[in-house]
Design a protein around this motif. Sequence first.
Motif, PDB file in Angstrom:
ATOM      1  N   MET A 225       0.943  -1.215   0.152  1.00  0.00           N
ATOM      2  CA  MET A 225       0.352   0.321  -0.111  1.00  0.00           C
ATOM      3  C   MET A 225       0.972   1.786   0.107  1.00  0.00           C
ATOM      4  O   MET A 225       1.256   1.841  -0.544  1.00  0.00           O
ATOM      5  CB  MET A 225      -0.821  -0.096   1.485  1.00  0.00           C
ATOM      6  N   PHE A 226       1.875   1.103   0.544  1.00  0.00           N
ATOM      7  CA  PHE A 226       2.553   1.775   0.592  1.00  0.00           C
ATOM      8  C   PHE A 226       3.562   2.493  -0.568  1.00  0.00           C
ATOM      9  O   PHE A 226       3.705   3.583  -0.975  1.00  0.00           O
ATOM     10  CB  PHE A 226       4.025   2.418   1.976  1.00  0.00           C
ATOM     11  N   SER A 227       4.013   1.344  -1.403  1.00  0.00           N
ATOM     12  CA  SER A 227       4.626   1.942  -2.840  1.00  0.00           C
ATOM     13  C   SER A 227       3.381   2.288  -3.572  1.00  0.00           C
ATOM     14  O   SER A 227       3.964   2.793  -4.380  1.00  0.00           O
ATOM     15  CB  SER A 227       5.111   0.725  -2.835  1.00  0.00           C
ATOM     16  N   GLU A 228       2.047   2.114  -3.396  1.00  0.00           N
ATOM     17  CA  GLU A 228       1.360   2.101  -4.182  1.00  0.00           C
ATOM     18  C   GLU A 228       0.598   3.655  -4.688  1.00  0.00           C
ATOM     19  O   GLU A 228       0.309   4.748  -4.878  1.00  0.00           O
ATOM     20  CB  GLU A 228       0.386   1.407  -4.134  1.00  0.00           C
ATOM     21  N   HIS A 229       1.237   4.673  -3.193  1.00  0.00           N
ATOM     22  CA  HIS A 229      -0.239   6.092  -2.786  1.00  0.00           C
ATOM     23  C   HIS A 229       1.644   6.600  -2.314  1.00  0.00           C
ATOM     24  O   HIS A 229       1.185   8.234  -2.514  1.00  0.00           O
ATOM     25  CB  HIS A 229      -0.822   5.200  -1.486  1.00  0.00           C
TER      26      HIS A 229
END
Length: 577
Positions: free
Chosen positions: A546-550
């Motif tokens: 989730m961190f990497s996506e956003h």
Amino acid sequence: MTRKTYEELRSARWMATDDFRGFGHRSRTLQMGYGEEDWVGKPVVAILNTWSDINPCHQHFKSRVEDVKRGVFQAGGWPIELPALSVSENYVKPTTMLYRNMLAMEAEELIRSHPVDGAVLMGGCDKSTPGLVMGAVSAGLPFIYLPAGPMLRGNWQGKTLGSGSDAFKYWDERRAGTISEEDWKGMERGIARSYGHCMTMGTASTMTAIAEALGLCLPGASSIPAADANHIRMSAECGRRIVEMIWEDLTPDRILTAEAFDNAVAVAMATGCSTNAVVHIVAMARRAGVGLSLDDLDAKSRTTPVIANVRPAGKDYLMEDFFYAGGLPALMERMRGALHTDCLTVTGRTLGETIAGARVWNDDVIRPLENPIYPEGSLAVLKGNLAPSGAVIKPVACDPKFLVHEGPAFVFDSYPALKAKLDDESWEITPDAVLVLRNAGPKGGPGMPEWGMIPMPKALLKQGHRDMVRLSDARMSGTSFGACVLHVAPESYVGGPLALLRDGDVVRLDVPGRRLDMLVSEEEIAARRAAWTPPAPRYGRGWGWMFSEHILQADQGCDFDYLLTDFGPPVPEPDIH
């Protein structure tokens, strides 16, 4: 001033309604041993406590929370303690920056989901200040920030030690063979000798100073040493004051204006702030709907001298000395002409009123404007074909000879590969070289670890060199120093120009001109870009995915895209019926 009535309090929607849900809330409160006299007619104060057994910066919060509660009770409120993520800088891997936004989300949702009318935020260790503030700003209820305070100064063999700064300094000496293992163990025992965060002007002290300059702390709170009795009294006062803020409906949108952030940037530059201030203050501003940019920070730096003689920007003093020299109110009073003194603070008074009459008791610790540590602010923002969106350097903390520099690049794609090479005493590297670490940014790190103060090569240490130009898309500890160019954006992991740099390419650094370039033709850069392939994803599931996506880039504050004010409509109050 119009004051709220009890019926208008948010908590009354949980506790005062004559319906089935109100019955449930009251009966469960009675289950815990409380009586009606605890909540009827009183505001409910959330105390977000980031204490944990493995956070030395916040070890005293286990007792300080009781002081806050005492203040809340004294003012006629009802305190409830809500544990929050501790983000302990010393232990959390790969980096606490990976979890700053998790704390921000937790803080926002703790405040929004519970029957509370306002909050006291207890933080101090590096990411806890921006994380808590970002979340509380988004929640929108009255809040006050309680800084953990710096630890006492360190001591070793009669020398005053500063956490972080002297650890980095003497580790190089250990690697160079100039101090013994016994010396090193003595420093280990003496460099951190009380609870509290780093007592240098590292990220922790920088961010608490920024919080105070924004008007979110009681006057002087940010620099009180953690072990000083003044800190206990300040904690109780936070409890008393938040109750009044709730009745006054003193919400963060009334405090966190564009002018308040302008004040905070000016104060940060004058203190010799951490480079990490950039990603955090931009993120905090964007949460408040203020469009603060790297260009704004650089412009303020051009006109704001460093007047706090505190390590690592200064050479002589630590935060304990800064507090007893007058602390942040004295520094702000000294630079009053550069501040918007009509900004409102959590005291209910203006910034100008809160600092009026504050005196400097030691002109060497807090310098006069005409005798600064450095004639410009702590940080400089660089742009060029290596950093189209910006990069950051701390000129005040590096050897002046590197402010304008050209040298060949030695490029490393991972920290382990770089670390292995640094201890190779046969490495034929010269002091004019530029050490480059990439794939260490927000997505590539992951989380943008503090790898940017690349250790000096052992071969150069043995020759007597202690600084050189180092370049990365990582961050560095606010207690660090040296000619380190950081936060290169866009980062290499997403295809920023740093990904195209090769060994032997000449890098040109021009701090006065605010430029960072590789001396490679546009045609060659285009050819390299066409041949570049992205690295493999760092995560396949969970928080990291989730961190990497956003996650946004460093110049945008490394917040999540979906948490910004312009992403969607405000979150409504929860329906509790």
